[in-house]
Design an enzyme around this catalytic site. Structure first.
Site, mmCIF file in Angstrom:
data_model
loop_
_atom_site.group_PDB
_atom_site.id
_atom_site.type_symbol
_atom_site.label_atom_id
_atom_site.label_comp_id
_atom_site.label_asym_id
_atom_site.label_seq_id
_atom_site.Cartn_x
_atom_site.Cartn_y
_atom_site.Cartn_z
ATOM 1 N N HIS A 17 -21.965 -57.456 -69.441
ATOM 2 C CA HIS A 17 -21.837 -58.684 -68.646
ATOM 3 C C HIS A 17 -22.986 -59.655 -68.961
ATOM 4 C CE1 HIS A 17 -19.780 -55.816 -65.615
ATOM 5 N NE2 HIS A 17 -18.829 -56.587 -66.088
ATOM 6 N N LYS A 41 -10.201 -52.457 -52.267
ATOM 7 C CA LYS A 41 -10.670 -51.639 -53.392
ATOM 8 C C LYS A 41 -12.057 -51.085 -53.059
ATOM 9 C CE LYS A 41 -11.492 -52.235 -58.333
ATOM 10 N NZ LYS A 41 -11.655 -53.226 -59.389
ATOM 11 N N ARG A 90 -13.513 -56.494 -75.225
ATOM 12 C CA ARG A 90 -14.191 -55.378 -75.875
ATOM 13 C C ARG A 90 -13.399 -54.864 -77.063
ATOM 14 N NH1 ARG A 90 -15.332 -52.633 -70.221
ATOM 15 N NH2 ARG A 90 -13.170 -53.186 -70.217
ATOM 16 N N SER A 128 -18.278 -50.924 -66.496
ATOM 17 C CA SER A 128 -18.936 -50.525 -65.241
ATOM 18 C C SER A 128 -18.483 -49.123 -64.852
ATOM 19 C CB SER A 128 -18.589 -51.503 -64.125
ATOM 20 O OG SER A 128 -19.096 -52.775 -64.413
HETATM 21 O O1 PNS Z 1 -14.202 -56.925 -63.593
HETATM 22 P P1 PNS Z 1 -12.718 -56.891 -63.522
HETATM 23 O O2 PNS Z 1 -12.281 -55.903 -62.473
HETATM 24 O O3 PNS Z 1 -12.081 -56.648 -64.857
HETATM 25 O O4 PNS Z 1 -12.219 -58.362 -63.054
HETATM 26 C C1 PNS Z 1 -10.857 -58.628 -62.823
HETATM 27 C C2 PNS Z 1 -10.675 -59.973 -62.100
HETATM 28 C C3 PNS Z 1 -11.534 -60.014 -60.852
HETATM 29 C C4 PNS Z 1 -11.083 -61.105 -63.009
HETATM 30 C C5 PNS Z 1 -9.167 -60.106 -61.737
HETATM 31 O O5 PNS Z 1 -8.734 -58.931 -61.145
HETATM 32 C C6 PNS Z 1 -8.889 -61.275 -60.804
HETATM 33 O O6 PNS Z 1 -9.028 -62.415 -61.166
HETATM 34 N N1 PNS Z 1 -8.516 -60.946 -59.554
HETATM 35 C C7 PNS Z 1 -8.241 -61.954 -58.536
HETATM 36 C C8 PNS Z 1 -6.770 -61.892 -58.116
HETATM 37 C C9 PNS Z 1 -5.895 -62.715 -59.039
HETATM 38 O O7 PNS Z 1 -6.127 -63.890 -59.253
HETATM 39 N N2 PNS Z 1 -4.858 -62.082 -59.589
HETATM 40 C C10 PNS Z 1 -3.855 -62.781 -60.388
HETATM 41 C C11 PNS Z 1 -4.124 -62.778 -61.843
HETATM 42 S S1 PNS Z 1 -2.956 -61.715 -62.585
#
Ligand code: PNS
Length: 161
Positions: A17, A41, A90, A128
């Site tokens: 990150h 979560k 990645r 993570s």
């Molecule tokens: O660190 P992560 O868990 O890979 O991040 C994922 C994240 C937070 C970027 C993604 O889950 C997100 O944007 N969640 C918010 C809900 C949302 O907008 N969902 C619709 C997109 S499919």
């Protein structure tokens, strides 16, 4: 001023990150690290802990701020009128999920662009989830996370007691 949102769970912040944030700051004037607050979560680190770890790592850097959001990312982006979203890529295994996420976000908000940065050679294997697993099982993560995160992980695993 060009600003980007860098969204994620950051449970916890890793050197992967940090790499994406530092490189994003070469492309944008300001980056808002945006932590998803998802009460459904379970996370190892509380929202407050995740905020303070990121702030500690980047303290003194006025070009970075830390915020939280819940619900849809596109709604958060619209509320801030910021339409550039950073994500790190990645390996090929990330691609499908990230492709879907970016496409869905663009369907929901056509103005929103997701900017992908390839992870560096030192961080391409980091997540993570894996860092937590290694740290909680007593493994060495000092080269994978900032020092404050390493200490926080040791506290969680009871190794500092
Ligand atoms: O660190 P992560 O868990 O890979 O991040 C994922 C994240 C937070 C970027 C993604 O889950 C997100 O944007 N969640 C918010 C809900 C949302 O907008 N969902 C619709 C997109 S499919």
């Amino acid at each position: 001023m060009k600003t980007a949102i860098y969204p994620g769970s950051f449970d916890p912040l890793t050197n992967g990150h940090v790499d994406i944030i530092e490189r994003s700051l070469k492309l944008f004037d300001h980056v808002i690290v945006s932590i998803l607050h998802n009460s459904a979560k379970s996370t190892l680190f509380s929202l407050d802990e995740r905020i303070s770890l990121i702030k500690e790592v980047f303290k003194g850097n006025s070009r970075l701020s830390v915020e939280t959001f819940d619900g849809l990312l596109v709604n958060f982006a619209k509320s801030k009128q910021i339409f550039s979203v950073m994500r790190g890529l990645r390996a090929a295994s990330d691609f499908e999920y990230e492709f879907q996420l970016a496409a869905m976000n663009r369907r929901l908000c056509p103005d929103l662009e997701t900017v992908f940065l390839m992870t560096g050679k030192d961080t391409f294997f980091l997540s993570s989830r894996l860092v937590k697993e290694v740290a909680l099982l007593g493994g060495e993560v000092s080269s994978m996370v900032p020092k404050v995160v390493e200490i926080a992980l040791k506290n969680k695993s009871g190794k500092n007691k």
